[in-house]
Each structure stands twice: as C-alpha cells, then as structure tokens.
Motif scaffolding. Structure first.
Motif, PDB file in Angstrom:
ATOM      1  N   THR A 167       0.785  -1.324  -0.079  1.00  0.00           N
ATOM      2  CA  THR A 167       0.032   0.040   0.151  1.00  0.00           C
ATOM      3  C   THR A 167       1.023   1.211   0.124  1.00  0.00           C
ATOM      4  OG1 THR A 167      -1.786  -0.980   1.259  1.00  0.00           O
ATOM      5  CG2 THR A 167      -1.791   1.351   1.177  1.00  0.00           C
ATOM      6  N   VAL A 168       0.668   2.130  -0.988  1.00  0.00           N
ATOM      7  CA  VAL A 168       1.546   3.310  -1.192  1.00  0.00           C
ATOM      8  C   VAL A 168       0.830   4.468  -0.508  1.00  0.00           C
ATOM      9  CG1 VAL A 168       2.627   4.888  -2.547  1.00  0.00           C
ATOM     10  CG2 VAL A 168       2.399   2.394  -3.395  1.00  0.00           C
ATOM     11  N   MET A 169       1.655   5.144   0.616  1.00  0.00           N
ATOM     12  CA  MET A 169       0.979   6.136   1.175  1.00  0.00           C
ATOM     13  C   MET A 169       1.790   7.158   0.567  1.00  0.00           C
ATOM     14  SD  MET A 169      -0.569   4.924   3.676  1.00  0.00           S
ATOM     15  CE  MET A 169      -0.852   6.134   4.641  1.00  0.00           C
ATOM     16  N   SER A 180       5.310   8.867   0.417  1.00  0.00           N
ATOM     17  CA  SER A 180       5.692   9.118   1.832  1.00  0.00           C
ATOM     18  C   SER A 180       6.379   7.626   2.334  1.00  0.00           C
ATOM     19  CB  SER A 180       4.593   9.518   2.643  1.00  0.00           C
ATOM     20  OG  SER A 180       5.166   9.463   3.917  1.00  0.00           O
ATOM     21  N   GLY A 181       7.690   7.637   2.396  1.00  0.00           N
ATOM     22  CA  GLY A 181       8.384   6.575   2.877  1.00  0.00           C
ATOM     23  C   GLY A 181       8.288   5.257   2.133  1.00  0.00           C
ATOM     24  N   LEU A 182       8.623   4.263   2.530  1.00  0.00           N
ATOM     25  CA  LEU A 182       8.460   2.896   1.821  1.00  0.00           C
ATOM     26  C   LEU A 182       6.888   2.559   1.751  1.00  0.00           C
ATOM     27  CD1 LEU A 182      11.427   0.959   3.834  1.00  0.00           C
ATOM     28  CD2 LEU A 182      11.253   2.273   1.663  1.00  0.00           C
ATOM     29  N   PRO A 183       6.543   1.783   0.377  1.00  0.00           N
ATOM     30  CA  PRO A 183       5.261   1.157   0.257  1.00  0.00           C
ATOM     31  C   PRO A 183       4.980   0.200   1.586  1.00  0.00           C
ATOM     32  CG  PRO A 183       6.534   1.133  -1.488  1.00  0.00           C
ATOM     33  CD  PRO A 183       7.580   1.490  -0.428  1.00  0.00           C
ATOM     34  N   ARG A 184       3.894   0.368   2.139  1.00  0.00           N
ATOM     35  CA  ARG A 184       3.631  -0.456   3.365  1.00  0.00           C
ATOM     36  C   ARG A 184       2.988  -1.923   2.953  1.00  0.00           C
ATOM     37  NH1 ARG A 184       4.846   5.219   4.235  1.00  0.00           N
ATOM     38  NH2 ARG A 184       4.328   5.665   6.177  1.00  0.00           N
ATOM     39  N   ASP A 249      -7.006  -2.750  -3.231  1.00  0.00           N
ATOM     40  CA  ASP A 249      -5.443  -2.564  -3.968  1.00  0.00           C
ATOM     41  C   ASP A 249      -5.524  -0.952  -4.361  1.00  0.00           C
ATOM     42  OD1 ASP A 249      -3.040  -3.298  -5.192  1.00  0.00           O
ATOM     43  OD2 ASP A 249      -4.193  -3.799  -6.942  1.00  0.00           O
ATOM     44  N   TYR A 250      -5.743  -0.357  -3.418  1.00  0.00           N
ATOM     45  CA  TYR A 250      -5.865   1.260  -3.480  1.00  0.00           C
ATOM     46  C   TYR A 250      -4.674   1.810  -2.866  1.00  0.00           C
ATOM     47  CZ  TYR A 250     -10.240   2.346  -5.910  1.00  0.00           C
ATOM     48  OH  TYR A 250     -11.181   2.510  -7.239  1.00  0.00           O
ATOM     49  N   SER A 251      -4.043   3.170  -3.152  1.00  0.00           N
ATOM     50  CA  SER A 251      -3.113   3.737  -2.396  1.00  0.00           C
ATOM     51  C   SER A 251      -4.094   4.703  -1.471  1.00  0.00           C
ATOM     52  CB  SER A 251      -2.244   4.585  -3.165  1.00  0.00           C
ATOM     53  OG  SER A 251      -2.843   5.236  -4.108  1.00  0.00           O
TER      54      SER A 251
END
Length: 421
Positions: A167-169, A180-184, A249-251
């Motif tokens: 999950t991309v933030m 923001s940061g690494l994908p979770r 499957d959304y960010s």
C-alpha cells in the motif's frame, strides 16, 4: 598528363576563374550544399524521426528512468539512485539503481535505436522540491508513435510490479503528491476487528460504488463517495482505512488540512490531481474546522489555521469544480464539533461509529491472538473485561495482549492491567 594537373591548369588558364568568378561559384556551391544538407536533415527529422519529451513533473518520469536503468545496459555515464526494500520479516534492504546521467545516451528497443537526452537546467529549479529542472527527450529513427506508447506502458507495468502487494502512502509536497516513505505491506482487513457487520457493510458499499460508475453517469449524479468514521481514539478508524485500501488494492493520499500554506485553490487542485485508485484521507478533520456555532462561542480558540477557508473545503468536496471519480474518508474523535454542512449527504454519504470494544470484538481479538484457545475461553475473557464496568479501546486490548504474548492465562488473570498500563 595526370588529371590533377589537368584540372589545375584548366582553372589557371581560365580567364573567368582568374577574375574571381570561379571562387564565387565555389562559394555559392558550398553554401547551396550546406543549406541543402540542413534542409535534408530537417526533412529527415520531420518524416523519419519521432521525439518524446518527458518533464520531471510528469508521473512517468521516474518510471522511464527506472526502465532505462534496466534496459540501457550500454550506457556508461551513470548516476546512482538509492532505494529501499522491506522484506516480509520487516528487514530493510538498500538497493542501488544506476540511471543515465545528464547527457546523451543510446539504446535499442524493438530493433529501433533510441537516443536519450537527459538535460538539467541550471537556471531553473522545481519550486516544490528545490531541485534543478530536468527533462528526458527520447528520439527514435522511426515513424511509429506506438513505439513510445509501448515503452511507457512497459515502464509503468515494471513500476507497479515493484509495489505489488504493498500500500503506497502519499503526502503533499507543495502542489504535488509524493510517496511517503516505503510502501507498506498490505494489512489483511480481517486483522482489524470492528463491531459485527460494520467492516463488511463499508467494504460492500465501496465495492458497489467502484463497480457502478455508469449508473451514476446515466442519472446525472456526481461520481464520488464520502465516508466519515467517528468515535473515541484508539478504536481502529485509521487502521481500518489502511486495511481497506489494501483490500481494494488502492493507495492512500493523506491530506492534512491544518498544514500551513494550504489554500482553497491548492486543496481543490490536490483533490482533483490525486493519484488514480486512491483513497483521500482527511484525518482528525475537527482539528482544522469545527462547527460554526462553537466558533461563535469562542472565536479566539477556533481561529483558522492557514489560508484554507471552510467554504473552500466545502467547494472542494462537492462544488462545481470538485473532482469526480474519487473516494474521501474523514475521521474525527468529536462528531459534535463538526459543522452540519460538512457532513450532510452529498459530502458524506456514509457515517459509521467506530466505538469502544464490544463483547463481540473482545472475543474475536482474543481468538485472533490465541487461536489455540477455545471459544469458551474467549467468552470468559470478554466477560471479565466487561465486568470492570469501564470502556476499553481496541488499542488498550492489544496493549494487554502484547504484554502477555505467549500466556493467555496471564491475560485472563490480569485484565485490570488494561487501564493501568
């Protein structure tokens, strides 16, 4: 007589050449040949070459650089691009990717030579990040524009594969959305235990919205959906939204309304330009704007933070210029502080209370942490917690379980520690 001597004597004995006409003719011929070659090159570029320019602010810029780093193996002038990868165990590994440095590079794609020109403007900078303005220009000896479409599509697929299962933030940097940061790692939606039926109801509603865009279009209804999760802190509002994004499957686009410098125009632009397949999350919306009745009671305590106005927020949510095809989640710990205009139907379509833990939630959490225990034991735990007569949040229950990870019996014997830890 050698031919060279013959030509020399011809020019030497020629009176017109000796008078200067020959030199003029040679100069004219040279100029004609130069202009002809320039015109020929222009026509060659116009009819036999295609060029694609990708500025740094375009979303495909980083995709293209990553693609070239994988396929441009003959490029020798390189720059390093450091990234990080988090394994399933949580360990973070460092990766070094080599991308073409500013300058000219060549590679082959589908049997076609492509020239890559990465240019950096020293006099121009990206106002949002402060870095020099950059562009990538691709030039191919071909007349088929589909070549570039295929290349960019392949670059996009490779970039998405890197984020698969994550999950991309996104957060805001200036007027842009940036990761923001690494994908979770995706959190299973079953790991966030809401009261019975609430999780399924929200998930079903949002899936139905995503699958029925044509229904909205046919009826002239704006294709957007707003959700409000309210309730005490620590009860799972933010955790559920993160798990929901993983299930869809959304960010997630985290938008802080209290951030300095946020104006009405910029808010509307950010909502309109949010990445596709993303949830726009406005956490603790009461911290930025409260009910206008409360503001009248104490205007000093509730002064606006920044240039964003309440009417600007309302217009961004459902005004004439508001974005279509978007999903917004708002959270608050204090429903009574929100202005009724903010949460009316059309701006907020679904309101759901995420309250203190019920007996159902206590039983489900116990069974999840200690799956080897019987259902009767989980019921005993829930009854013991409720016997104290105090409200308890999901975060407090999880804290107790973390204290006694391997001993469910200690959990049963120390339920009073929920409020003392």
């Amino acid at each position: 007589m050698p031919i060279g001597d013959f030509i020399g004597s011809l020019f030497k004995d020629n009176p017109y050449f000796g008078a200067g006409f020959g030199l003029v003719g040679i100069g004219f011929a040279a100029k004609f040949m130069k202009q002809g070659s320039q015109y020929g090159m222009i026509m060659f570029r116009r009819h036999c070459m295609i060029t694609l320019e990708v500025p740094k602010i375009d979303k495909s810029y980083n995709w293209l650089l990553n693609w070239i780093s994988l396929h441009g193996t003959r490029t020798k002038h390189l720059s390093v691009q450091t990234s990080f990868h988090q394994s399933e165990t949580g360990k973070i590994n460092t990766n070094f990717d080599f991308v073409p440095s500013p300058g000219s590079h060549f590679f082959r794609y589908k049997n076609t030579w492509i020239r890559v020109e990465r240019s950096r403007e020293k006099q121009m900078v990206d106002l949002q990040s402060g870095t020099p303005w950059e562009t990538i220009t691709l030039t191919a000896i071909s007349r088929n524009r589909q070549l570039f479409f295929d290349l960019l599509d392949q670059a996009r697929i490779i970039a998405l594969q890197r984020e698969e299962g994550k999950t991309v933030m996104y957060t805001t940097v200036g007027a842009d959305w940036r990761p923001s940061g690494l994908p979770r790692r995706k959190r299973p939606i079953s790991s966030v235990i809401l009261d019975q039926g609430k999780s399924d109801a929200i998930l079903t509603d949002i899936q139905e919205f995503i699958a029925n865009q044509q229904w909205y279009i046919e009826r002239g209804i704006p294709y957007r959906r707003g959700y409000l999760l309210y309730g005490p802190p620590g009860c799972g509002k933010s955790s559920y939204i993160k798990a929901l994004a993983g299930a869809l499957d959304y960010s997630i686009c985290l938008l802080n309304l209290s951030k300095g410098g946020l104006s009405d125009d910029r808010l509307n632009y950010l909502i309109t330009e949010a990445p596709e397949q993303s949830i726009i999350l406005l956490e603790d919306v009461d911290a930025a704007f409260i009910s206008r009745d409360l503001e009248k009671e104490n205007p000093i305590a509730y002064q606006g933070m920044g240039r964003l106005t309440f009417s600007g927020l309302l217009n961004a949510l459902d005004g004439v210029a508001s974005a279509e095809a978007r999903i917004i989640f708002m959270t608050t710990n204090y429903l009574d502080r929100l202005d009724p205009a903010l949460i009316r139907p059309g701006r907020v379509d679904v309101k759901e209370l995420i309250d203190y833990a019920t007996e159902y939630q206590l039983q489900q959490m116990f069974q999840r942490f200690y799956p080897e225990q019987s259902k009767a034991t989980s019921q005993e735990f829930a009854q013991k917690v409720k016997s104290h007569g105090k409200n308890v949040s999901i975060a407090q229950i999880q804290g107790l379980f973390m204290m006694h990870k391997n001993s469910p019996q200690d959990v049963l014997a120390n339920t009073h520690q929920i409020w003392t830890s």
